[in-house]
Design an enzyme around this catalytic site. Structure first.
Site, PDB file in Angstrom:
ATOM      1  N   GLY A  10       0.678  -1.234  -0.020  1.00 45.92           N
ATOM      2  CA  GLY A  10      -0.002   0.032   0.148  1.00 45.92           C
ATOM      3  C   GLY A  10       0.940   1.329  -0.047  1.00 45.92           C
ATOM      4  O   GLY A  10       2.223   1.236   0.274  1.00 45.92           O
ATOM      5  N   ASP A  35      -3.735 -12.509   6.093  1.00 49.90           N
ATOM      6  CA  ASP A  35      -5.447 -12.304   5.466  1.00 49.90           C
ATOM      7  C   ASP A  35      -5.967 -11.436   6.602  1.00 49.90           C
ATOM      8  O   ASP A  35      -6.455 -12.071   7.670  1.00 49.90           O
ATOM      9  CB  ASP A  35      -5.782 -13.194   5.147  1.00 49.90           C
ATOM     10  CG  ASP A  35      -7.478 -12.913   4.604  1.00 49.90           C
ATOM     11  OD1 ASP A  35      -7.782 -11.653   4.600  1.00 49.90           O
ATOM     12  OD2 ASP A  35      -8.083 -13.908   4.203  1.00 49.90           O
ATOM     13  N   TYR A  98      -4.596   4.125  10.853  1.00 54.34           N
ATOM     14  CA  TYR A  98      -5.009   5.326   9.894  1.00 54.34           C
ATOM     15  C   TYR A  98      -6.451   5.278   9.597  1.00 54.34           C
ATOM     16  O   TYR A  98      -6.809   4.186   9.241  1.00 54.34           O
ATOM     17  CB  TYR A  98      -4.107   5.025   8.685  1.00 54.34           C
ATOM     18  CG  TYR A  98      -2.496   5.217   8.966  1.00 54.34           C
ATOM     19  CD1 TYR A  98      -2.025   6.414   9.321  1.00 54.34           C
ATOM     20  CD2 TYR A  98      -1.932   4.075   8.854  1.00 54.34           C
ATOM     21  CE1 TYR A  98      -0.881   6.538   9.519  1.00 54.34           C
ATOM     22  CE2 TYR A  98      -0.465   4.103   9.233  1.00 54.34           C
ATOM     23  CZ  TYR A  98       0.066   5.416   9.352  1.00 54.34           C
ATOM     24  OH  TYR A  98       1.299   5.317   9.605  1.00 54.34           O
ATOM     25  N   TYR A 124     -17.449   1.981   3.024  1.00 59.19           N
ATOM     26  CA  TYR A 124     -16.305   2.410   3.373  1.00 59.19           C
ATOM     27  C   TYR A 124     -16.150   3.183   4.479  1.00 59.19           C
ATOM     28  O   TYR A 124     -15.268   2.692   5.653  1.00 59.19           O
ATOM     29  CB  TYR A 124     -15.645   3.060   2.179  1.00 59.19           C
ATOM     30  CG  TYR A 124     -13.951   3.545   2.527  1.00 59.19           C
ATOM     31  CD1 TYR A 124     -13.017   2.587   2.645  1.00 59.19           C
ATOM     32  CD2 TYR A 124     -13.887   4.999   2.628  1.00 59.19           C
ATOM     33  CE1 TYR A 124     -11.953   3.266   3.238  1.00 59.19           C
ATOM     34  CE2 TYR A 124     -12.549   5.378   2.992  1.00 59.19           C
ATOM     35  CZ  TYR A 124     -11.641   4.218   3.173  1.00 59.19           C
ATOM     36  OH  TYR A 124     -10.288   5.006   3.375  1.00 59.19           O
TER      37      TYR A 124
END
Length: 289
Positions: A10, A35, A98, A124
């Protein structure tokens, strides 16, 4: 110091590895090694590795895709952070996590403060808010860092998309009625390292939730203009930019119109200096990949 970082490829994780690699032993777990949707695997890894600090830099960040796979989004963005917080608390070590401006509905006329009422507009944002709440419930030492409009020279993000489309098309229509602060992943990583140093040196601020973005504000259209200006300064021809309303660019997930976050609490409490978003963009574009 052994630092466990979830997420390997990322944007923020890549910059963290670059910024923190010389100061700590990094235990970086990408999806291939961990995972996050598997809660028991998360617990097992933390208990086996026993880090001195946890940084959760992984998330389900596909905003539109989350609308069609809410269970996966909640597993990664809500359940996993709660488990990480529980395990960090059991080890008596801090967790840095975050989060996002999407926990707000964007209806406020001024920048959001940490204590403002939340109201996510989609899966989200709701899943990220649930992750924040799960971390707070554990009561351990933690920093929840909300950021916005993250970009870098890697992965999928607005900067790279605009750089490509500006050179492929004659005209580019970009949303101009959503306002926020573009935030370079390098800024997030460097600030995180400063926070870690404050803690390591015994001079931390208060634990809790803070806002961390580039300073200043712009629209997506203004961000695109800045990207085009850098390309044009290199002698490249760019598409004609046309501002449009959000209603002219419908997406499965609704975006907040106001994504501005007030970062003054982080600056004051932890003595952090943040760059203007334009300065950070210039540094990003001149940095090695």
């Amino acid at each position: 110091m052994r630092v466990l970082i979830t997420g390997r490829h990322g944007q923020v994780s890549r910059e963290l590895q670059r910024a923190l690699g010389s100061e700590a032993e990094l235990l970086v777990l990408g999806h291939e090694q961990l995972d996050l949707a598997d809660g028991e695997a998360v617990r097992r890894q933390v208990r086996e590795l026993r880090p001195d600090l946890l940084i959760n830099a992984a998330a389900h960040t596909a905003v539109d895709q989350a609308e069609s796979e809410p269970e996966l989004a909640y597993a990664i963005n809500a359940t996993a952070p709660g488990i990480l917080a529980e395990e960090a608390s059991a080890l008596r070590v801090p967790l840095i996590h975050y989060s996002t401006d999407y926990v707000f509905d964007g209806h406020k006329a001024t920048p959001y403060c940490e204590d403002d009422a939340t109201g996510p507009l989609g899966v989200y944002g709701s899943s990220k808010l649930a992750g924040e709440q799960a971390i707070r419930v554990c009561g351990g030492q933690h920093l929840i860092l909300r950021t916005s409009w993250v970009y870098s020279l890697h992965g999928r993000n607005f900067l790279l998309t605009m750089q490509r489309l500006l050179q492929e098309r004659e005209e580019l229509r970009v949303v101009a009625d959503q306002v926020g602060a573009p935030t370079w992943a390098g800024t997030i990583a460097r600030t995180t390292v400063e926070l870690i140093r404050r803690w390591r040196d015994g001079q931390p601020g208060a634990w809790g939730t803070y806002h961390l973005t580039g300073l200043g504000e712009t629209s997506w259209f203004g961000f695109a203009e800045a990207i085009a200006a850098h390309l044009q300064a290199q002698g490249r021809t760019c598409a004609r930019l046309t501002p449009i309303a959000s209603s002219e660019y419908p997406t499965p997930a609704q975006r907040p119109a106001n994504s501005r976050l007030d970062c003054s609490r982080l600056q004051h409490e932890w003595r952090i200096e943040l760059p203007d978003w334009r300065e950070a963009l210039s540094e990003c574009l001149s940095s090695p990949r």
